[in-house]
Write a protein that holds these residues in place. Structure first.
Motif, PDB file in Angstrom:
ATOM      1  N   ALA A  79      -1.840  32.743   1.760  1.00 26.11           N
ATOM      2  CA  ALA A  79      -1.035  33.550   0.824  1.00 26.11           C
ATOM      3  C   ALA A  79       0.417  33.085   0.865  1.00 26.11           C
ATOM      4  O   ALA A  79       1.083  32.978  -0.173  1.00 26.11           O
ATOM      5  CB  ALA A  79      -1.141  35.027   1.191  1.00 26.11           C
ATOM      6  N   LEU A  80       0.901  32.793   2.053  1.00 25.42           N
ATOM      7  CA  LEU A  80       2.288  32.303   2.179  1.00 25.42           C
ATOM      8  C   LEU A  80       2.432  30.954   1.456  1.00 25.42           C
ATOM      9  O   LEU A  80       3.410  30.716   0.741  1.00 25.42           O
ATOM     10  CB  LEU A  80       2.619  32.181   3.666  1.00 25.42           C
ATOM     11  N   PHE A  81       1.417  30.096   1.595  1.00 27.84           N
ATOM     12  CA  PHE A  81       1.516  28.779   0.948  1.00 27.84           C
ATOM     13  C   PHE A  81       1.357  28.862  -0.576  1.00 27.84           C
ATOM     14  O   PHE A  81       1.758  27.937  -1.280  1.00 27.84           O
ATOM     15  CB  PHE A  81       0.550  27.775   1.601  1.00 27.84           C
ATOM     16  N   ASP A  82       0.824  29.974  -1.102  1.00 28.22           N
ATOM     17  CA  ASP A  82       0.866  30.180  -2.563  1.00 28.22           C
ATOM     18  C   ASP A  82       2.325  30.198  -3.017  1.00 28.22           C
ATOM     19  O   ASP A  82       2.686  29.636  -4.052  1.00 28.22           O
ATOM     20  CB  ASP A  82       0.250  31.534  -2.956  1.00 28.22           C
ATOM     21  N   ASP A  83       3.164  30.880  -2.228  1.00 23.97           N
ATOM     22  CA  ASP A  83       4.585  30.950  -2.583  1.00 23.97           C
ATOM     23  C   ASP A  83       5.288  29.627  -2.336  1.00 23.97           C
ATOM     24  O   ASP A  83       6.239  29.283  -3.039  1.00 23.97           O
ATOM     25  CB  ASP A  83       5.272  32.100  -1.835  1.00 23.97           C
ATOM     26  N   VAL A  84       4.835  28.899  -1.333  1.00 26.37           N
ATOM     27  CA  VAL A  84       5.408  27.565  -1.111  1.00 26.37           C
ATOM     28  C   VAL A  84       5.161  26.706  -2.358  1.00 26.37           C
ATOM     29  O   VAL A  84       6.042  25.981  -2.825  1.00 26.37           O
ATOM     30  CB  VAL A  84       4.791  26.909   0.147  1.00 26.37           C
ATOM     31  N   ARG A  85       3.968  26.824  -2.925  1.00 22.93           N
ATOM     32  CA  ARG A  85       3.645  26.014  -4.114  1.00 22.93           C
ATOM     33  C   ARG A  85       4.545  26.391  -5.286  1.00 22.93           C
ATOM     34  O   ARG A  85       4.994  25.557  -6.056  1.00 22.93           O
ATOM     35  CB  ARG A  85       2.177  26.210  -4.487  1.00 22.93           C
ATOM     36  N   ARG A  86       4.839  27.661  -5.400  1.00 25.12           N
ATOM     37  CA  ARG A  86       5.722  28.120  -6.482  1.00 25.12           C
ATOM     38  C   ARG A  86       7.130  27.551  -6.321  1.00 25.12           C
ATOM     39  O   ARG A  86       7.761  27.173  -7.298  1.00 25.12           O
ATOM     40  CB  ARG A  86       5.761  29.656  -6.478  1.00 25.12           C
TER      41      ARG A  86
END
Ligand SMILES: C[S@@+](CC[C@H](N)C(=O)[O-])C[C@H]1O[C@@H](n2cnc3c(N)ncnc32)[C@H](O)[C@@H]1O
Length: 285
Positions: A79-86
């Motif tokens: 979930a944290l890396f979803d935001d990293v991708r953004r």
């Protein structure tokens, strides 16, 4: 020359739009909370090493890595890396180093280790469902597949081979002397300067990287660092001077130190204020 950077403490409602075009910062606080406040597309590359599951207690509330199940840990990181991708540029990449661990065999604690105080744990999670005592958990690949499922392009697994690895007191398997580093991209096409770094004999880089670990005293006393040589390769390949390099789990600041040395800007998040100070010292601040 000391790098130019801010030290900030994250508070709810803080914004970081000023860092989109100029400036660098060390931000003390929870990586995911900070991430949600970062503008879209600001980072050219991310070089990071999250806490390993159930291996270390950094002694601070809110730390990742102490979840009671490996699935919870992977879900939280994914979930944290979803935001990293953004926050990555469309042609951006993620270089993700993560270590593995063995099941505890339902031993509920880990004995103190004189050389590595953070390895002593007051509790250890139970053996994950479906695994047996002594099983290697396969955390890196579990995470890599979770990220792939959530839209990341999994482009390469790299083996960081440690020629100076510490001996282990085990006699029923080889001594572990490597960790994984994954190269993931936001899109199919991404920035990758194949000429930026050459391997031995001037050949193009291969997928096994022989890099000695760095003594923790070189990283201000943090005990779970990757070497500057590893961050350097990723940063040179994946970014240009002036670009922003991001590390959500900065620890002693290795990614920031190399980014600054190579003329890149950086944002590094770290929960533990002592490590933020450590990173600031390494950066000459
Ligand atoms: C494996 S270390 C990173 C080491 C770093 N690559 C270096 O070379 O120094 C992981 C770091 O994540 C930090 N950390 C743990 N949970 C965090 C969270 N929720 N937000 C931000 N940092 C966190 C730990 O304090 C630790 O310093």
């Amino acid at each position: 020359m000391p790098a130019n950077f801010d030290i900030r403490e994250h508070t709810d409602g803080a914004g970081y739009a000023d860092l989109a075009q100029t400036g660098s910062a060390l931000v003390q606080g929870d990586a995911h909370r900070i991430l949600t406040a970062l503008p879209d597309g600001i980072a050219q590359t991310v070089v990071t090493s999250p806490p390993y599951w159930s291996l270390r207690d950094y002694g601070i509330e809110g730390q990742l890595g102490l979840e009671s199940s490996v699935h919870e840990f992977i879900d939280a990181l994914a979930a944290l890396f979803d935001d990293v991708r953004r926050v990555l540029a469309d042609d951006g990449t993620l270089w993700l180093n993560i270590g593995d661990s063995y099941t505890s065999g339902n031993r509920g604690w880990r004995a103190p280790d004189r050389k590595n105080v953070a390895r002593a744990m007051s509790t250890r999670p139970p053996t994950p469902e479906g695994l047996k005592p002594k099983d290697l958990i396969g955390v890196p690949w579990r995470l890599a597949f979770a990220l792939q499922e959530r839209g990341w392009y999994l482009r390469s697994d790299l083996v960081w081979n440690k020629p100076n690895a510490q001996p282990e007191s085990v006699s029923d398997r080889p001594t572990r002397a490597h960790e994984y580093l994954f190269l993931l991209s936001k899109n199919e096409k991404y920035r990758y300067d194949v000429e930026a770094v050459r391997g031995p004999n001037g050949r193009r880089l291969r997928s096994v990287w022989d890099l000695n670990t760095q003594p923790s005293r070189d990283a201000g006393g943090h005990f779970a660092t990757f070497p500057e040589s590893l961050a350097e390769r990723c940063i040179l390949i994946a970014s240009r001077e002036g670009d922003l390099v991001f590390d959500p789990f900065m620890g002693s600041g290795t990614t920031a130190v190399v980014a600054a040395r190579e003329g890149r800007r950086f944002i590094g998040c770290e929960l533990n204020p002592e490590y933020v100070e450590m990173a600031a010292r390494r950066l000459g601040g």
